[in-house]
Design a protein around this motif. Sequence first.
Motif, PDB file in Angstrom:
ATOM      1  N   ARG A   1      -4.916  17.563  -1.934  1.00 34.22           N
ATOM      2  CA  ARG A   1      -3.526  18.021  -1.815  1.00 34.22           C
ATOM      3  C   ARG A   1      -3.095  18.154  -0.355  1.00 34.22           C
ATOM      4  O   ARG A   1      -1.943  18.475  -0.067  1.00 34.22           O
ATOM      5  N   ARG A   2      -4.014  17.929   0.563  1.00 33.71           N
ATOM      6  CA  ARG A   2      -3.667  18.012   2.000  1.00 33.71           C
ATOM      7  C   ARG A   2      -2.689  16.896   2.350  1.00 33.71           C
ATOM      8  O   ARG A   2      -2.931  15.727   2.034  1.00 33.71           O
ATOM      9  N   LEU A   3      -1.616  17.245   3.018  1.00 39.65           N
ATOM     10  CA  LEU A   3      -0.615  16.227   3.388  1.00 39.65           C
ATOM     11  C   LEU A   3      -1.218  15.193   4.349  1.00 39.65           C
ATOM     12  O   LEU A   3      -0.941  13.997   4.237  1.00 39.65           O
ATOM     13  N   ASP A   4      -2.049  15.656   5.291  1.00 37.04           N
ATOM     14  CA  ASP A   4      -2.646  14.703   6.238  1.00 37.04           C
ATOM     15  C   ASP A   4      -3.561  13.713   5.519  1.00 37.04           C
ATOM     16  O   ASP A   4      -3.568  12.519   5.812  1.00 37.04           O
ATOM     17  N   ALA A   5      -4.324  14.209   4.535  1.00 43.78           N
ATOM     18  CA  ALA A   5      -5.226  13.322   3.790  1.00 43.78           C
ATOM     19  C   ALA A   5      -4.430  12.304   2.979  1.00 43.78           C
ATOM     20  O   ALA A   5      -4.787  11.126   2.903  1.00 43.78           O
ATOM     21  N   ARG A   6      -3.320  12.759   2.398  1.00 43.84           N
ATOM     22  CA  ARG A   6      -2.509  11.851   1.575  1.00 43.84           C
ATOM     23  C   ARG A   6      -1.855  10.781   2.448  1.00 43.84           C
ATOM     24  O   ARG A   6      -1.756   9.611   2.061  1.00 43.84           O
ATOM     25  N   LEU A   7      -1.399  11.192   3.641  1.00 46.57           N
ATOM     26  CA  LEU A   7      -0.790  10.212   4.558  1.00 46.57           C
ATOM     27  C   LEU A   7      -1.827   9.204   5.031  1.00 46.57           C
ATOM     28  O   LEU A   7      -1.567   7.999   5.093  1.00 46.57           O
ATOM     29  N   ALA A   8      -3.022   9.701   5.365  1.00 48.20           N
ATOM     30  CA  ALA A   8      -4.064   8.798   5.866  1.00 48.20           C
ATOM     31  C   ALA A   8      -4.427   7.769   4.800  1.00 48.20           C
ATOM     32  O   ALA A   8      -4.554   6.572   5.095  1.00 48.20           O
ATOM     33  N   ALA A   9      -4.575   8.217   3.558  1.00 49.68           N
ATOM     34  CA  ALA A   9      -4.940   7.279   2.480  1.00 49.68           C
ATOM     35  C   ALA A   9      -3.829   6.248   2.278  1.00 49.68           C
ATOM     36  O   ALA A   9      -4.099   5.057   2.112  1.00 49.68           O
ATOM     37  N   ALA A  10      -2.583   6.711   2.310  1.00 48.61           N
ATOM     38  CA  ALA A  10      -1.461   5.799   2.067  1.00 48.61           C
ATOM     39  C   ALA A  10      -1.349   4.766   3.187  1.00 48.61           C
ATOM     40  O   ALA A  10      -1.121   3.571   2.932  1.00 48.61           O
ATOM     41  N   LEU A  11      -1.516   5.195   4.422  1.00 45.11           N
ATOM     42  CA  LEU A  11      -1.400   4.252   5.548  1.00 45.11           C
ATOM     43  C   LEU A  11      -2.603   3.312   5.583  1.00 45.11           C
ATOM     44  O   LEU A  11      -2.466   2.114   5.832  1.00 45.11           O
ATOM     45  N   MET A  12      -3.772   3.831   5.306  1.00 50.67           N
ATOM     46  CA  MET A  12      -4.976   2.996   5.309  1.00 50.67           C
ATOM     47  C   MET A  12      -4.925   1.980   4.168  1.00 50.67           C
ATOM     48  O   MET A  12      -5.622   0.966   4.205  1.00 50.67           O
ATOM     49  N   GLY A  13      -4.101   2.242   3.183  1.00 51.84           N
ATOM     50  CA  GLY A  13      -3.944   1.313   2.054  1.00 51.84           C
ATOM     51  C   GLY A  13      -3.079   0.111   2.385  1.00 51.84           C
ATOM     52  O   GLY A  13      -2.888  -0.764   1.537  1.00 51.84           O
ATOM     53  N   ILE A  14      -2.556   0.040   3.601  1.00 54.88           N
ATOM     54  CA  ILE A  14      -1.769  -1.136   4.012  1.00 54.88           C
ATOM     55  C   ILE A  14      -2.726  -2.203   4.539  1.00 54.88           C
ATOM     56  O   ILE A  14      -3.653  -1.873   5.301  1.00 54.88           O
ATOM     57  N   GLN A  15      -2.480  -3.458   4.167  1.00 55.65           N
ATOM     58  CA  GLN A  15      -3.287  -4.577   4.652  1.00 55.65           C
ATOM     59  C   GLN A  15      -3.368  -4.530   6.180  1.00 55.65           C
ATOM     60  O   GLN A  15      -2.350  -4.361   6.848  1.00 55.65           O
ATOM     61  N   ALA A  16      -4.577  -4.647   6.717  1.00 51.02           N
ATOM     62  CA  ALA A  16      -4.844  -4.759   8.158  1.00 51.02           C
ATOM     63  C   ALA A  16      -4.805  -3.431   8.925  1.00 51.02           C
ATOM     64  O   ALA A  16      -5.062  -3.416  10.125  1.00 51.02           O
ATOM     65  N   VAL A  17      -4.466  -2.323   8.268  1.00 47.70           N
ATOM     66  CA  VAL A  17      -4.518  -1.027   8.973  1.00 47.70           C
ATOM     67  C   VAL A  17      -5.969  -0.559   9.021  1.00 47.70           C
ATOM     68  O   VAL A  17      -6.644  -0.505   7.997  1.00 47.70           O
ATOM     69  N   LYS A  18      -6.446  -0.244  10.209  1.00 44.42           N
ATOM     70  CA  LYS A  18      -7.855   0.149  10.395  1.00 44.42           C
ATOM     71  C   LYS A  18      -7.994   1.505  11.054  1.00 44.42           C
ATOM     72  O   LYS A  18      -9.110   1.972  11.284  1.00 44.42           O
ATOM     73  N   GLY A  19      -6.902   2.150  11.399  1.00 38.48           N
ATOM     74  CA  GLY A  19      -6.991   3.481  11.993  1.00 38.48           C
ATOM     75  C   GLY A  19      -5.711   4.251  11.726  1.00 38.48           C
ATOM     76  O   GLY A  19      -4.627   3.660  11.674  1.00 38.48           O
ATOM     77  N   VAL A  20      -5.834   5.556  11.498  1.00 42.00           N
ATOM     78  CA  VAL A  20      -4.656   6.411  11.292  1.00 42.00           C
ATOM     79  C   VAL A  20      -4.821   7.640  12.177  1.00 42.00           C
ATOM     80  O   VAL A  20      -5.932   8.176  12.293  1.00 42.00           O
ATOM     81  N   GLU A  21      -3.749   8.040  12.799  1.00 39.68           N
ATOM     82  CA  GLU A  21      -3.780   9.215  13.665  1.00 39.68           C
ATOM     83  C   GLU A  21      -2.623  10.145  13.291  1.00 39.68           C
ATOM     84  O   GLU A  21      -1.483   9.705  13.172  1.00 39.68           O
ATOM     85  N   ILE A  22      -2.940  11.409  13.099  1.00 44.87           N
ATOM     86  CA  ILE A  22      -1.888  12.396  12.817  1.00 44.87           C
ATOM     87  C   ILE A  22      -1.609  13.116  14.138  1.00 44.87           C
ATOM     88  O   ILE A  22      -2.538  13.662  14.755  1.00 44.87           O
ATOM     89  N   GLY A  23      -0.344  13.097  14.565  1.00 45.18           N
ATOM     90  CA  GLY A  23      -0.004  13.703  15.852  1.00 45.18           C
ATOM     91  C   GLY A  23      -0.801  13.048  16.965  1.00 45.18           C
ATOM     92  O   GLY A  23      -0.926  11.828  17.021  1.00 45.18           O
TER      93      GLY A  23
END
Length: 410
Positions: free
Chosen positions: A256-278
């Motif tokens: 339910r963590r917003l950061d975890a949900r954002l990271a999963a959603a962004l990492m689910g895009i083709q070719a995305v290999k890193g996600v950074e919050i702030g």
Amino acid sequence: MIGVMLRWMTAGESHGEALTAMIDGVPAGIEMTSEMIRAALARRRLGHGRGARQAFERDELRVLGGIRHGRTLGSPISLLIGNSEWPKWSTVMSPDPVDPAELLIDAGTGDEREIARNRPLTKPRPGHADLPGILKYDLPDARGVLERASARETAARVALGAVAEALLEQIAGIRLVSHVVRIGTVALPEDAPAPGPADGERLDADPVRCTDPATSAAMVAHIDAAKKAGDTLGGVVEVIAEGVPVGLGSHVAADRRLDARLAAALMGIQAVKGVEIGEGFAQAALPGSQAHDEILSVDQGRIERASNRAGGIEGGISNGSPLRVRAAYKPISTVPRALRTIDLATGQEATGLHQRSDTCAVVPGAVIAQAMVALVLADALLDKTGGDSLPESRRNLEAYLARTAARTQW
Ligand SMILES: Cc1cc2nc3c(=O)[nH]c(=O)nc-3n(C[C@H](O)[C@H](O)[C@H](O)COP(=O)(O)O)c2cc1C
Ligand SMILES: C=C(O[C@@H]1CC(C(=O)O)=C[C@@H](OP(=O)(O)O)[C@H]1O)C(=O)O
């Protein structure tokens, strides 16, 4: 993807007849027209560095359900994005069996490229889904893998993202913007002012969705040089959401963590290999005394901070500051100066398959990331407000915000 309140799914192959997308859980009464979705699809097609396909292909949108007379009904929204190039692909991608002889000749055109289109793709590209996909699904060649791995699918997600953005703005006044902060070795200066939602049109007009004209020109030149050298480039995009109320997401459970949900959603895009919050990666190098956002005042629900290094999330909960997330795209894996591979038909050394490709997809990558962030935020907002209709969701949000204001009135 199944969120707490919204479920959505896409289907369709890159060169198939159409992509389809469905989203369930959107309240009734949200103003939504096919033109709003078309505008988002058009934005995804912009950008310097894309290949030939973007120039001639068109996204042919049809709304099949869930919207009536410009407003959502509360029923599942069903969208279809037709592929204008379908006639050329109808044999290769036919759902029904075809005569193998037909695959070798192509619809009588005799065009070399048409014939190449139908050949088995047995030289997997390093970096694409070809090799693991062929082995996992026991397929004869890469066609059955690349068709769905392809980021063509992101057109369907961007269409759903337009629905999510409308919901966010109309229930809570939340508005999003996305921009490019790096292409290859060319980066936006650290001290460049962050864009706001009002800068959307200006960013659409820039060839690389960059706020700074000098950096933009350098990025364009970098892409041109890579193309000339038969190479490809990646980069970094940033999505900013303004107006996010305190309290979306939760610290109570990992999923339910917003950061975890954002990271999963962004990492689910083709070719995305890193996600950074702030400023997540920079924060790792700072002492705690310099890494956090001091609270200067809290007054009737309004929180003033000395900085926003956390990107608007603490403990998996939005904290009232603008949300800032970044996604890193690796370079396109169909490298014209092709990489070494093995021909699966013979076991011999070969170079990766290549017919055409983008040089750099970071610019549409920003628009796609914005859509994914919108879908996560819409889910988290509805988790907070509930509501079957726009007025009900709004009322619930207002009641909650009135309580946060009362809690912080001294
Ligand atoms: C907008 C966009 C366009 C893309 N265009 C291409 C392309 O033309 N050629 C290519 O090889 N990969 C392209 N990709 C990347 C591949 O889809 C991706 O690398 C592949 O599906 C493998 O998945 P992975 O990189 O997440 O491991 C693109 C990605 C995006 C987001
Ligand atoms: C079609 C789109 O992107 C495609 C994504 C993609 C890939 O491998 O991801 C490969 C390319 O397709 P093709 O191999 O047919 O040239 C891109 O054009 C789109 O974004 O609409």
